[in-house]
Design a protein around this motif. Structure first.
Motif, PDB file in Angstrom:
ATOM      1  N   CYS A  75       0.822  -1.206   0.000  1.00 35.72           N
ATOM      2  CA  CYS A  75       0.000   0.000   0.000  1.00 35.72           C
ATOM      3  C   CYS A  75       0.857   1.258   0.000  1.00 35.72           C
ATOM      4  O   CYS A  75       0.657   2.155  -0.815  1.00 35.72           O
ATOM      5  N   SER A  76       1.803   1.339   0.927  1.00 32.63           N
ATOM      6  CA  SER A  76       2.655   2.532   0.990  1.00 32.63           C
ATOM      7  C   SER A  76       3.523   2.659  -0.254  1.00 32.63           C
ATOM      8  O   SER A  76       3.790   3.774  -0.732  1.00 32.63           O
ATOM      9  N   TRP A  78       2.699   1.627  -3.298  1.00 29.21           N
ATOM     10  CA  TRP A  78       1.828   2.086  -4.377  1.00 29.21           C
ATOM     11  C   TRP A  78       1.528   3.568  -4.246  1.00 29.21           C
ATOM     12  O   TRP A  78       1.568   4.303  -5.238  1.00 29.21           O
ATOM     13  N   TYR A  79       1.265   4.032  -3.046  1.00 30.55           N
ATOM     14  CA  TYR A  79       0.985   5.449  -2.876  1.00 30.55           C
ATOM     15  C   TYR A  79       2.209   6.303  -3.159  1.00 30.55           C
ATOM     16  O   TYR A  79       2.097   7.432  -3.649  1.00 30.55           O
ATOM     17  N   SER A  80       3.391   5.775  -2.853  1.00 26.02           N
ATOM     18  CA  SER A  80       4.614   6.518  -3.178  1.00 26.02           C
ATOM     19  C   SER A  80       4.760   6.682  -4.680  1.00 26.02           C
ATOM     20  O   SER A  80       5.093   7.770  -5.173  1.00 26.02           O
ATOM     21  N   ASP A  82       2.291   6.574  -6.763  1.00 28.33           N
ATOM     22  CA  ASP A  82       1.178   7.441  -7.164  1.00 28.33           C
ATOM     23  C   ASP A  82       1.589   8.904  -7.087  1.00 28.33           C
ATOM     24  O   ASP A  82       1.457   9.666  -8.060  1.00 28.33           O
ATOM     25  N   SER A 134       7.612  12.347  -2.593  1.00 27.24           N
ATOM     26  CA  SER A 134       6.768  11.152  -2.460  1.00 27.24           C
ATOM     27  C   SER A 134       7.405  10.078  -1.594  1.00 27.24           C
ATOM     28  O   SER A 134       6.944   9.814  -0.472  1.00 27.24           O
ATOM     29  N   ASN A 153       0.135   1.603   6.065  1.00 31.28           N
ATOM     30  CA  ASN A 153      -0.795   2.671   5.709  1.00 31.28           C
ATOM     31  C   ASN A 153      -2.168   2.135   5.342  1.00 31.28           C
ATOM     32  O   ASN A 153      -2.846   2.641   4.472  1.00 31.28           O
ATOM     33  N   CYS A 163      -6.938   1.240   1.718  1.00 25.99           N
ATOM     34  CA  CYS A 163      -5.607   1.815   1.501  1.00 25.99           C
ATOM     35  C   CYS A 163      -5.787   3.273   1.107  1.00 25.99           C
ATOM     36  O   CYS A 163      -6.062   3.587  -0.058  1.00 25.99           O
ATOM     37  N   ARG A 164      -5.665   4.143   2.086  1.00 28.29           N
ATOM     38  CA  ARG A 164      -5.817   5.572   1.849  1.00 28.29           C
ATOM     39  C   ARG A 164      -4.671   6.311   2.522  1.00 28.29           C
ATOM     40  O   ARG A 164      -4.290   5.993   3.639  1.00 28.29           O
ATOM     41  N   LEU A 165      -4.166   7.303   1.820  1.00 29.85           N
ATOM     42  CA  LEU A 165      -3.058   8.097   2.335  1.00 29.85           C
ATOM     43  C   LEU A 165      -3.629   9.261   3.144  1.00 29.85           C
ATOM     44  O   LEU A 165      -4.184  10.208   2.576  1.00 29.85           O
ATOM     45  N   THR A 300      -9.611  11.951  -7.756  1.00 27.24           N
ATOM     46  CA  THR A 300      -8.321  11.309  -8.015  1.00 27.24           C
ATOM     47  C   THR A 300      -8.265  10.752  -9.433  1.00 27.24           C
ATOM     48  O   THR A 300      -7.277  10.935 -10.152  1.00 27.24           O
TER      49      THR A 300
END
Length: 364
Positions: A75-76, A78-80, A82, A134, A153, A163-165, A300
């Motif tokens: 998750c973290s 993927w968000y990085s 993103d 990021s 996260n 999975c939300r930042l 998004t």
């Protein structure tokens, strides 16, 4: 309903990946497109390609299942990716606008200022800033209020994992300013200056055409007033014909300036429609945590669609790409295409200034 959503999101992903990959391949394979200016386009299409291949598919799964179905520690990561890919796309748009601005204000000195080495350094700086905004804060936990790493996260809501930042207000403000608000200000400034330069050039061309018509009329009058035989003077058109030609020439360049204005309006409009609502909502969410999750997901995906539109909009207004694509796509092939003009905002190489001057001289 979910089947239609899945089909639409798959179409967006395929269009984003295919469009950006084909344009990168076109620049690499076509020698006419391998110039310094298109280095920045390759960087832009690469960031948009990563959005389509790395960011969008997990976001689609997250949207369809309503929970994070992959491994928790992804998750973290993927968000990085993103934040990095979307930030790199926006920063590349900013660098492209600055490159166009330098070419417009000093076309003869452009090649000396924007060398291949400097272009690569600018691209490296763009990706470095995107990575620093990021990976570093997310991995170190600087985006949280208590500055703790909350790996992976994933926040628990009942039996489902989301999975939300969740970011703090300082991180939201700093990251938004570095990756959107400052670049968007630079993009707006440079494109407005380009637009003013195009309009000024159209006025100068119209004035020059009018002076040519006036000079031609004066030469004809002088020829008639002298006693020298007429074969010593070149045959000049009549005054109505010269005036009509100058008006037609001025109208042609006025239409090109209007087309340039519409092009810039479309580019700026698509950019701000795609990203401005997301960043405003992101800061609002950090302040009050009152934005519904479904609404935030829609914004998004609206920002993701900017990566889908970039490989469509930019080549649509660039004659070099149209000519290159015309070799493979019959729909892009146009017969009797006019020569490039100095008002055109297509992505030209460093010799645009001299070519435009030569073309203007031949037309006059």
């Amino acid at each position: 309903g979910s089947s239609w959503v899945a089909a639409f999101l798959c179409f967006i992903i395929l269009l984003t990946a295919a469009g950006n990959f084909l344009l990168i391949l076109l620049i690499v394979t076509q020698r006419s497109l391998r110039n310094t200016s298109n280095y920045f386009l390759v960087s832009l299409f690469m960031s948009d390609l990563m959005v389509g291949l790395v960011v969008m598919p997990p976001a689609m799964l997250n949207q369809l299942y309503g929970r994070w179905v992959l491994r928790g520690d992804f998750c973290s990561l993927w968000y990085s990716f993103d934040v990095m890919c979307c930030s790199a796309s926006i920063l590349n748009l900013c660098v492209i606008s600055l490159d166009r601005y330098l070419l417009i204000i000093s076309p003869l000195k452009y090649k000396l200022r924007m060398t291949s080495c400097r272009a690569l350094w600018l691209i490296l700086a763009t990706w470095t800033l995107a990575a620093l905004a990021s990976f570093l804060p997310i991995k170190m936990g600087w985006h949280e209020l208590d500055f703790e790493v909350r790996s992976p996260n994933v926040t628990s809501h009942g039996d489902e994992d989301q999975c939300r930042l969740l970011v703090s207000l300082p991180y939201a403000l700093v990251a938004s300013c570095l990756t959107f608000f400052l670049p968007s200000t630079a993009i707006s400034f440079t494109y407005c200056r380009i637009l003013l330069a195009a309009r000024k050039q159209a006025v100068q061309v119209a004035s020059l055409a009018s002076n040519v018509a006036t000079t031609t009329t004066d030469d004809t009058t002088l020829q008639r007033s002298l006693t020298v035989p007429s074969f010593f003077f070149p045959r000049a058109p009549s005054q109505p014909a010269a005036g009509s030609e100058s008006r037609r020439f001025a109208n042609k360049h006025s239409k090109k300036a209007l087309k340039a204005s519409l092009t810039l309006g479309i580019l700026l409009g698509m950019f701000f429609v795609a990203w401005l609502p997301f960043f405003v909502t992101n800061v609002t969410q950090a302040v009050c945590a009152c934005v519904p999750a479904s609404f935030f997901d829609v914004l998004t995906w609206l920002g993701y669609c900017n990566s889908t539109m970039n490989p469509i909009i930019y080549p649509l207004f660039m004659r070099d790409f149209k000519r290159a694509m015309g070799k493979y796509l019959p729909c892009c092939r146009r017969s009797g295409e006019p020569r490039p003009s100095a008002i055109s905002l297509s992505m030209r190489n460093s010799n645009s200034g001299p070519r435009a001057a030569t073309s203007l001289k031949n037309v006059l």
